[in-house]
Scaffold this motif. Structure first.
Motif, PDB file in Angstrom:
ATOM      1  N   VAL A   1      43.681  41.926  27.759  1.00  0.00           N
ATOM      2  CA  VAL A   1      43.713  40.472  27.939  1.00  0.00           C
ATOM      3  C   VAL A   1      42.294  39.907  27.950  1.00  0.00           C
TER       4      VAL A   1
ATOM      5  N   ALA B   1      45.955  47.061  30.490  1.00  0.00           N
ATOM      6  CA  ALA B   1      46.613  45.765  30.260  1.00  0.00           C
ATOM      7  C   ALA B   1      45.621  44.621  30.465  1.00  0.00           C
ATOM      8  N   SER B   2      44.853  44.696  31.551  1.00  0.00           N
ATOM      9  CA  SER B   2      43.897  43.628  31.841  1.00  0.00           C
ATOM     10  C   SER B   2      42.720  43.678  30.870  1.00  0.00           C
TER      11      SER B   2
ATOM     12  N   THR C   1      38.468  33.023  33.965  1.00  0.00           N
ATOM     13  CA  THR C   1      39.788  32.720  34.529  1.00  0.00           C
ATOM     14  C   THR C   1      40.666  33.969  34.546  1.00  0.00           C
ATOM     15  N   PHE C   2      40.661  34.691  33.442  1.00  0.00           N
ATOM     16  CA  PHE C   2      41.518  35.879  33.366  1.00  0.00           C
ATOM     17  C   PHE C   2      41.046  36.970  34.328  1.00  0.00           C
TER      18      PHE C   2
ATOM     19  N   GLN D   1      40.805  39.249  24.730  1.00  0.00           N
ATOM     20  CA  GLN D   1      41.425  38.173  23.955  1.00  0.00           C
ATOM     21  C   GLN D   1      41.046  36.775  24.434  1.00  0.00           C
TER      22      GLN D   1
ATOM     23  N   THR E   1      49.565  34.805  29.223  1.00  0.00           N
ATOM     24  CA  THR E   1      48.557  35.867  29.156  1.00  0.00           C
ATOM     25  C   THR E   1      48.394  36.547  30.515  1.00  0.00           C
TER      26      THR E   1
ATOM     27  N   MET F   1      42.456  41.084  42.509  1.00  0.00           N
ATOM     28  CA  MET F   1      43.189  40.749  43.735  1.00  0.00           C
ATOM     29  C   MET F   1      43.037  41.821  44.810  1.00  0.00           C
TER      30      MET F   1
ATOM     31  N   ARG G   1      51.073  38.943  31.340  1.00  0.00           N
ATOM     32  CA  ARG G   1      50.955  40.257  30.682  1.00  0.00           C
ATOM     33  C   ARG G   1      50.151  41.241  31.519  1.00  0.00           C
ATOM     34  N   MET G   2      49.121  40.730  32.202  1.00  0.00           N
ATOM     35  CA  MET G   2      48.311  41.643  33.026  1.00  0.00           C
ATOM     36  C   MET G   2      49.133  42.229  34.172  1.00  0.00           C
ATOM     37  N   TYR G   3      50.141  41.496  34.617  1.00  0.00           N
ATOM     38  CA  TYR G   3      50.940  41.948  35.765  1.00  0.00           C
ATOM     39  C   TYR G   3      52.182  42.726  35.344  1.00  0.00           C
TER      40      TYR G   3
ATOM     41  N   SER H   1      41.993  36.159  37.753  1.00  0.00           N
ATOM     42  CA  SER H   1      43.453  36.177  37.910  1.00  0.00           C
ATOM     43  C   SER H   1      44.038  37.575  37.798  1.00  0.00           C
ATOM     44  N   SER H   2      43.203  38.539  37.462  1.00  0.00           N
ATOM     45  CA  SER H   2      43.738  39.872  37.148  1.00  0.00           C
ATOM     46  C   SER H   2      44.211  40.593  38.408  1.00  0.00           C
ATOM     47  N   PRO H   3      45.169  41.502  38.260  1.00  0.00           N
ATOM     48  CA  PRO H   3      45.611  42.279  39.428  1.00  0.00           C
ATOM     49  C   PRO H   3      44.462  43.081  40.047  1.00  0.00           C
TER      50      PRO H   3
END
Lengths: 404, 512
Positions: B489, B485-486, B501-502, B492, A198, B510, A201-203, B505-507
């Motif tokens: 996610v 995209a993020s 967590t997502f 979901q 998952t 960062m 996919r974001m990257y 962790s996402s771009p």
């Protein structure tokens, strides 16, 4: 003369011929190369002791290691070599390798960078683009080698390139995707496989896409390889501290899948109270040597087609300083280890070490430029041609020391 | 002042975004934070949280930035729950000189014991005490970075600690790190010359780079070289090996004295011995001959000679360029535009190295505003911003997990071994191994990291506040910048923890 001999050999010998001569391995499995980089400039003259130089003993009244055969704590004689001797702290680990011709030293080695800055010279070394000109900070020489060899994070078992470090070092940065994974402490995975997919996919479509998926993939592989690791304490008598545990893990991974590796070891900047035959530097050299011997053992039959090079950004002053240490110098001594090495000798250009022969009156000169040395080594180890070598080290004429 | 502020507004284009209310018009009604304000907040602090957002809303962007640029009294006032913990630390209660003397006495006591079990036990006690003091300094640094309202000063304090890096694990430096940290944070927005002086006369630096052993006819070049290469002119700043050696001679005699006695006064040309905190200038160890540094003769005058040389180095045009470039790298981009660095360097030279003025110039550049949201976080920014956003104004009780995450990610406080400090370029932190470790840390924080709220074992089982990442602040100010995209996610995620967590962790997370 060296060079002509090499060019002839390189031109006449395609890759497989070299491989079959030296390495009894399948053509699909690549020879192994590991670079061990000592950050901080280790004091080479207290590792490979220039015992023929009376000036060494004048210049280092408190630090010099006594000539071999002169009693307790003296340097250890290297069979076949009179002018040089080995620091006693590394003898137990390294002399057996020397006797099997699996170890050689190249003194007077280094780069043409004379800034005497650790950071500048480490960059120069890792980029391998020469000093002085414009530099491309996004292209380290091991990355270029990985490109030429087709090794990388996606090479598949036996063809992978990996830095055994917390971050990707400059030497491995570049166009070829190369991952990093430190082995000092093995953490347990946090995100599970579904979450990893998952996150990937974001990257997707971002500049970090490759790094993210390589990271997950590498970790899965390392975890799989390490799953069967035995407790190191049960496997050796001398006890494994620090680098030795790490080196054993590196050996295991290189045996199974990593063709091209890098690891760095810090803490060599001994400006004060570094000690002589015993002391802090001797202890560090001992730890490093035991690690390398353990790595060799761990690799098993794969050691036969492995070459390990130990290098440092520059050497230290030939004379000791006012605080029983040494300051930033120039030429260093590189180590080469490998099961198929034609070692047991001190190789490369050399000269007598006197006050008058020091570089700028203070340092060991550089007579063996490291890029020429590595290019000559890889020409033999991998059978690389002129164009391929020029991709790794542009404008550098390889020098063949006949070590593999 | 007002005129300068107007110029800042015009240059940044802030006028057009509707944040131009002059400061004298009083608090503004709190409304949602605009994405654009969130970007400023994210860059000038260690990460957005509710209280910083509320403060910015109340004051308006321009006044908030102006206040962040004012050097504040040190130490900063922290939220009560944290403040009381900081005050309980030994490093808050015992002055550094006393700490250092105690440890020195303890060390001597170890040496005086005969070899045996008692000595081994005493040595172990000494090592534990040393480690504990180092841990306290790191703990306090984390607490302050998370909760000091003076966020820009705190970030710049870290910048200087890194610029003048000292490895805290070397020898017995750990007892000195809290004081070094204090000094550099206190001076972080002030004059560069004051920072340089504080560093060169600090026992931590004098010991780290061996100048306490640098004496006439027993030269040690270590500090002299790094002063030129890293701290002031920069490696391309136009100095030679000869200059390094001459600067090392200038610095002879400057060392550390933890004891009560001064050296006997000698009638040397270099004057009497001088104590300054734990630093000591001992003229008997000083090379009082003339030196040639950067093409000028330096008379052997002792302490005033050292001060004079520091003046010259601090005001050297290469120093202005080198230092300003690093600041712009830290706060703006891997490769800050040359024009921006030139403007900062001009301010540096014209305003006598006043860092707040240099930053004001940086913030006024349109290129700076355009760079907001596009700086890749280093591990420290990643971890601190995650904790700040997750628990905003519910202070963590135990920074130990934060220190462990930073250790794993390769950027622990006082943990860089060499004097160049942690790298400022993002390529150093975008390797595969770094990213996977970040995702693991994201999951630990996302799951609630209960150890953050557990002071010791006795408190186990206490209520731990859940991370509040999907907050009003997120929906208003951060979500608009999240790419499809993020977003997809995030929708979901199986539950709130996984959502956390997502997001971490996402771009998008960062970047700052």
């Amino acid at each position: 003369m060296h060079r002509r001999h090499f060019l002839h050999a390189a031109a006449a010998t395609p890759l497989l011929a070299v491989g079959t001569r030296l390495w009894a391995a399948s053509a699909a499995d690549m020879p192994r190369f590991l670079l061990v980089f000592l950050r901080g400039a280790y004091d080479a003259n207290n590792l490979l002791v220039p015992q023929a130089s009376s000036f060494y003993y004048e210049a280092r009244p408190t630090l010099a290691i006594a000539r071999s055969g002169s009693g307790d704590n003296a340097a250890l004689a290297l069979p076949g070599v009179a002018d040089w001797a080995l620091a006693p702290s590394v003898g137990e680990a390294l002399l057996p390798l020397w006797q099997r011709q699996q170890l050689a030293f190249v003194p007077f080695a280094g780069s043409d960078d004379t800034t005497r800055s650790h950071f500048e010279t480490q960059d120069t070394f890792e980029l391998g683009q020469g000093s002085g000109g414009r530099r491309n900070l996004g292209s380290g020489f091991l990355n270029r080698l990985a490109g030429v060899l087709g090794a990388g994070a996606r090479g598949g078992a036996g063809h992978e390139a990996l830095a055994f470090t917390d971050q990707v070092p400059l030497v491995f940065r570049g166009a070829q995707a190369v991952a990093n994974h430190a082995l000092r402490n093995l953490g347990k995975a946090g995100v599970d496989a579904r979450q990893a997919a998952t996150i990937e996919r974001m990257y997707s479509g971002t500049p970090l896409q490759t790094a993210v998926s390589d990271g997950f993939e590498t970790r899965t592989e390392v975890m799989n390889e390490m799953a069967g690791e035995m407790p190191p304490a049960g496997r050796n008598a001398i006890g494994s501290r620090g680098f030795e545990t790490e080196a054993r893990r590196i050996g295991r991974l290189m045996r199974e899948r990593i063709a091209l590796g890098f690891v760095d070891v810090g803490g060599w900047d001994t400006h004060a109270r570094q000690g002589g035959a015993t002391g802090p530097l001797a202890d560090k050299l001992g730890e490093l040597s035991r690690g390398l011997a353990a790595l060799a053992a761990e690799m098993g039959p794969a050691w036969q087609r492995t070459v390990v090079v130990v290098a440092s950004e520059f050497g230290r002053t030939f004379r000791e300083n006012g605080t029983r240490g040494t300051d930033h110098g120039h030429g260093s001594t590189y180590w080469l280890l490998g099961g198929g090495l034609r070692g047991g000798r001190v190789a490369g250009e050399q000269q007598a070490l006197r006050a008058g022969t020091l570089f700028q009156g203070r340092d060991t000169p550089v007579l063996n430029e490291y890029r020429a040395l590595l290019a000559g080594l890889w020409a033999r180890q991998y059978g690389l041609g002129r164009d391929q070598l020029a991709t790794v080290f542009e404008g550098v004429a390889p020098v063949d020391l006949g070590l593999v | 002042m007002l005129i300068r502020r107007r110029r800042l507004l015009a240059a940044t284009g802030l006028l057009a975004t509707g944040c131009a209310t002059p400061p004298q018009s009083g608090p503004r009604p709190a409304g949602p934070l605009k994405p654009d304000e969130a970007r400023w907040l994210n860059r000038l602090t260690w990460g957005v949280n509710d209280s910083a957002a509320a403060e910015l809303k109340a004051k308006g962007l321009e006044r908030w930035v102006h206040e962040q640029l004012q050097p504040a009294p040190w130490p900063p006032r922290l939220p009560e729950a944290v403040q009381s913990k900081v005050l309980q630390l030994t490093i808050s209660q015992v002055p550094v000189a006393e700490l250092a003397r105690r440890l020195e006495a303890q060390r001597k006591a170890v040496d005086d014991k005969p070899e045996g079990e008692a000595r081994a036990a005493a040595r172990q006690a000494l090592q534990q005490e040393t480690a504990r003091l180092g841990r306290e300094a790191a703990t306090r640094q984390i607490w302050r970075s998370l909760y000091s309202p003076r966020q820009l000063q705190d970030q710049m304090g870290w910048f200087w600690l890194n610029h003048f890096n000292v490895h805290g694990q070397k020898a017995n430096l750990r007892a000195l790190m809290a004081d070094y940290d204090d000094r550099l944070h206190e001076l972080a927005l002030g004059r560069f010359r004051d920072l340089l002086g504080a560093v060169v006369f600090h026992p931590a630096m004098l010991r780290y780079l061996d100048n306490d052993q640098n004496a006439v006819r027993r030269i040690n070049e270590n500090l002299g070289r790094e002063l030129l290469e890293l701290h002031t002119l920069g490696v391309d700043g136009g100095y030679s090996q000869q200059d390094v050696q001459e600067l090392a001679r200038v610095l002879t005699g400057l060392g550390v004295n933890l004891g009560d006695e001064s050296p006997r006064k000698g009638g040397t040309k270099a004057g009497p011995p001088v104590r300054r905190g734990l630093a000591e200038f001992n003229p008997a160890r000083h090379d009082d001959g003339p030196k040639t540094l950067l093409g000028q003769t330096v008379q052997g005058e002792g302490l005033s000679e050292i001060e004079g040389v520091l003046d010259r180095l601090a005001r050297h045009p290469s120093t202005a360029r080198h230092v300003c470039r690093k600041i712009a790298q830290f706060l703006m981009a891997d490769k800050p535009p040359a024009l921006v660095v030139d403007r900062m360097a001009n301010t540096f030279v014209q305003r006598d190295g006043r860092i707040a003025e240099v930053l004001r110039t940086l913030f006024a550049q349109p290129e700076f505003a355009a760079s907001l949201g596009q700086r890749f976080k280093d591990p420290l920014h990643f971890v601190l911003s995650a904790v700040r956003q997750a628990w905003s104004d519910t202070p963590i009780v135990n920074p130990e997990p934060v220190l462990n995450w930073l250790q794993r990610l390769g950027q622990a406080p006082f943990g860089h071994t060499t004097p160049d400090g942690y790298p400022l370029d993002s390529m150093a932190w975008t390797g595969p191994g770094q990213l996977t470790t970040r995702f693991d840390v994201a999951k630990q924080i996302g799951n609630g990291a209960p150890a953050l709220f557990r002071a010791d074992d006795s408190a186990a089982g206490a209520q731990t506040p859940a991370p509040q990442l999907k907050s009003a602040l997120f929906m208003e100010a951060l979500l608009p910048q999240v790419l499809p995209a993020s977003r997809q996610v995030l929708t979901q995620a199986a539950n709130a923890r996984e959502w956390n967590t997502f997001w971490l962790s996402s771009p998008e997370f960062m970047q700052r």
